[in-house]
Design a protein around this motif. Structure first.
Motif, PDB file in Angstrom:
ATOM      1  N   ASP A 170       0.858  -1.184   0.000  1.00 31.50           N
ATOM      2  CA  ASP A 170       0.000   0.000   0.000  1.00 31.50           C
ATOM      3  C   ASP A 170       0.892   1.231   0.000  1.00 31.50           C
ATOM      4  O   ASP A 170       1.968   1.234   0.614  1.00 31.50           O
ATOM      5  CB  ASP A 170      -0.912   0.031   1.237  1.00 31.50           C
ATOM      6  CG  ASP A 170      -2.188  -0.769   1.049  1.00 31.50           C
ATOM      7  OD1 ASP A 170      -2.730  -0.757  -0.065  1.00 31.50           O
ATOM      8  OD2 ASP A 170      -2.643  -1.397   2.025  1.00 31.50           O
ATOM      9  N   THR A 215      -5.373   6.460   5.882  1.00 36.99           N
ATOM     10  CA  THR A 215      -5.785   5.178   6.431  1.00 36.99           C
ATOM     11  C   THR A 215      -6.890   4.587   5.563  1.00 36.99           C
ATOM     12  O   THR A 215      -7.402   5.232   4.649  1.00 36.99           O
ATOM     13  CB  THR A 215      -6.317   5.343   7.863  1.00 36.99           C
ATOM     14  OG1 THR A 215      -7.489   6.177   7.824  1.00 36.99           O
ATOM     15  CG2 THR A 215      -5.270   5.985   8.763  1.00 36.99           C
ATOM     16  N   THR A 216      -7.252   3.349   5.853  1.00 41.03           N
ATOM     17  CA  THR A 216      -8.279   2.671   5.057  1.00 41.03           C
ATOM     18  C   THR A 216      -9.576   3.470   5.022  1.00 41.03           C
ATOM     19  O   THR A 216     -10.243   3.551   3.988  1.00 41.03           O
ATOM     20  CB  THR A 216      -8.555   1.261   5.620  1.00 41.03           C
ATOM     21  OG1 THR A 216      -7.337   0.512   5.595  1.00 41.03           O
ATOM     22  CG2 THR A 216      -9.606   0.548   4.786  1.00 41.03           C
ATOM     23  N   ASP A 217      -9.948   4.108   6.130  1.00 42.73           N
ATOM     24  CA  ASP A 217     -11.192   4.874   6.177  1.00 42.73           C
ATOM     25  C   ASP A 217     -11.168   6.062   5.225  1.00 42.73           C
ATOM     26  O   ASP A 217     -12.204   6.473   4.713  1.00 42.73           O
ATOM     27  CB  ASP A 217     -11.463   5.375   7.602  1.00 42.73           C
ATOM     28  CG  ASP A 217     -11.814   4.240   8.544  1.00 42.73           C
ATOM     29  OD1 ASP A 217     -12.238   3.183   8.046  1.00 42.73           O
ATOM     30  OD2 ASP A 217     -11.676   4.420   9.766  1.00 42.73           O
ATOM     31  N   SER A 223      -8.971   6.259   2.474  1.00 40.94           N
ATOM     32  CA  SER A 223      -8.218   5.913   1.269  1.00 40.94           C
ATOM     33  C   SER A 223      -9.003   4.969   0.385  1.00 40.94           C
ATOM     34  O   SER A 223      -9.348   3.854   0.794  1.00 40.94           O
ATOM     35  CB  SER A 223      -6.887   5.259   1.648  1.00 40.94           C
ATOM     36  OG  SER A 223      -6.279   4.666   0.522  1.00 40.94           O
ATOM     37  N   ARG A 263      -6.703   1.837  -0.438  1.00 39.35           N
ATOM     38  CA  ARG A 263      -6.565   0.886   0.672  1.00 39.35           C
ATOM     39  C   ARG A 263      -7.853   0.090   0.885  1.00 39.35           C
ATOM     40  O   ARG A 263      -7.807  -1.093   1.240  1.00 39.35           O
ATOM     41  CB  ARG A 263      -6.194   1.620   1.964  1.00 39.35           C
ATOM     42  CG  ARG A 263      -4.742   2.100   2.005  1.00 39.35           C
ATOM     43  CD  ARG A 263      -4.446   2.792   3.332  1.00 39.35           C
ATOM     44  NE  ARG A 263      -3.124   3.401   3.369  1.00 39.35           N
ATOM     45  CZ  ARG A 263      -2.015   2.803   3.789  1.00 39.35           C
ATOM     46  NH1 ARG A 263      -2.086   1.554   4.226  1.00 39.35           N
ATOM     47  NH2 ARG A 263      -0.861   3.444   3.783  1.00 39.35           N
ATOM     48  N   ALA A 264      -8.993   0.736   0.694  1.00 40.35           N
ATOM     49  CA  ALA A 264     -10.267   0.025   0.854  1.00 40.35           C
ATOM     50  C   ALA A 264     -10.375  -1.108  -0.164  1.00 40.35           C
ATOM     51  O   ALA A 264     -10.836  -2.215   0.157  1.00 40.35           O
ATOM     52  CB  ALA A 264     -11.432   0.996   0.694  1.00 40.35           C
ATOM     53  N   THR A 308      -7.755  -2.578  -1.903  1.00 40.04           N
ATOM     54  CA  THR A 308      -6.747  -3.622  -1.661  1.00 40.04           C
ATOM     55  C   THR A 308      -7.147  -4.486  -0.468  1.00 40.04           C
ATOM     56  O   THR A 308      -6.889  -5.691  -0.452  1.00 40.04           O
ATOM     57  CB  THR A 308      -5.332  -3.046  -1.428  1.00 40.04           C
ATOM     58  OG1 THR A 308      -5.335  -2.162  -0.305  1.00 40.04           O
ATOM     59  CG2 THR A 308      -4.820  -2.309  -2.664  1.00 40.04           C
ATOM     60  N   ALA A 309      -7.802  -3.874   0.517  1.00 37.48           N
ATOM     61  CA  ALA A 309      -8.267  -4.642   1.679  1.00 37.48           C
ATOM     62  C   ALA A 309      -9.324  -5.653   1.261  1.00 37.48           C
ATOM     63  O   ALA A 309      -9.346  -6.794   1.749  1.00 37.48           O
ATOM     64  CB  ALA A 309      -8.816  -3.707   2.748  1.00 37.48           C
ATOM     65  N   ASP A 362       3.602  -1.422   4.139  1.00 32.50           N
ATOM     66  CA  ASP A 362       2.936  -0.125   4.067  1.00 32.50           C
ATOM     67  C   ASP A 362       4.016   0.892   3.739  1.00 32.50           C
ATOM     68  O   ASP A 362       4.766   1.328   4.619  1.00 32.50           O
ATOM     69  CB  ASP A 362       2.254   0.196   5.400  1.00 32.50           C
ATOM     70  CG  ASP A 362       1.385   1.441   5.328  1.00 32.50           C
ATOM     71  OD1 ASP A 362       1.696   2.342   4.510  1.00 32.50           O
ATOM     72  OD2 ASP A 362       0.395   1.521   6.078  1.00 32.50           O
TER      73      ASP A 362
END
Length: 216
Positions: free
Chosen positions: A8, A13-15, A17, A20-21, A23-24, A43
């Motif tokens: 990443d 953060t995932t919230d 990005s 990232r959401a 890739t998660a 990361d």
């Protein structure tokens, strides 16, 4: 069981990005298909690599017995990253667009792992390895849009990952990610939401398909 190398590079953060959401979502589906598998995670924003320096660059072209201590240290870092990549069965990269190209942290990783005669060239040690790139962007760069031709994420990564390294490259492209936070783009929110949902669905489907293919 298969090994996934997950990188990443979003600053957020995932919230916050989009990349990232997605890739998660890919990783979650991958792990469901490979409960006994391995995920190697880096990361690059939280733990950035140092930029490639002269010692690390020159060491790749010198005789191993002639390396200076500085070159040995710098090249050891490069080899660690290369071996990590070589051991992976598949690669997942979060590559958000910043100023029409990739984050500098991702470029630093690429500079380290591109070694002519090993990972790059006709006899690439990673040739044919599948890599999924989540290339998120705040606007749209599709044909017919005002910014058509200004995408230096997909074009650059296809050239580096596909042409130089011989990887099998696949893209997932969440776009218009700035629409919810930019009043000038408010009318594009439905298109952003559709792109987000499609990207999350693509991530899950592609992860499952790739996992099944590698298990066959």
């Amino acid at each position: 069981m298969a090994t996934l190398l997950h990188l990443d590079s979003s600053l957020f953060t995932t919230d916050g990005s989009a990349s990232r959401a997605v890739t998660a979502a890919f990783r979650e589906a991958w792990e469901e298909a490979h409960p006994g598998g391995t995920v190697i995670y880096r990361d690059l924003a939280a733990n950035p690599l140092p930029h490639l320096d002269a010692a690390g660059f020159s060491a790749a072209f010198a005789d191993a017995d002639a390396l200076t201590p500085e070159q040995q240290t710098a090249f050891a870092r490069r080899l660690e990253l290369v071996e990590e990549l070589e051991k992976a069965d598949a690669v997942l990269i979060g590559a958000p667009m910043y100023n029409i190209t990739i984050p500098s942290t991702l470029k630093a990783w690429l500079d380290h792992i591109i070694i002519i005669g090993r990972t790059a060239g006709e006899e690439s040690s990673i040739k044919g390895k599948p890599v999924t790139v989540v290339a998120s962007r705040g606007g749209s760069y599709k044909p017919g849009t005002p910014r058509e031709g200004l995408d230096y994420v997909e074009t650059y990564l296809q050239a580096v990952l596909g042409t130089m390294l011989g990887l099998e490259v696949d893209f997932i492209v969440p776009e218009l990610t700035m629409a919810p936070s930019n009043p000038a783009m408010s009318e594009l929110i439905p298109l952003y939401e559709a792109s987000r949902d499609q990207s999350l669905q693509e991530a899950a489907e592609k992860a499952k398909a790739l996992a099944a293919r590698l298990a066959a």
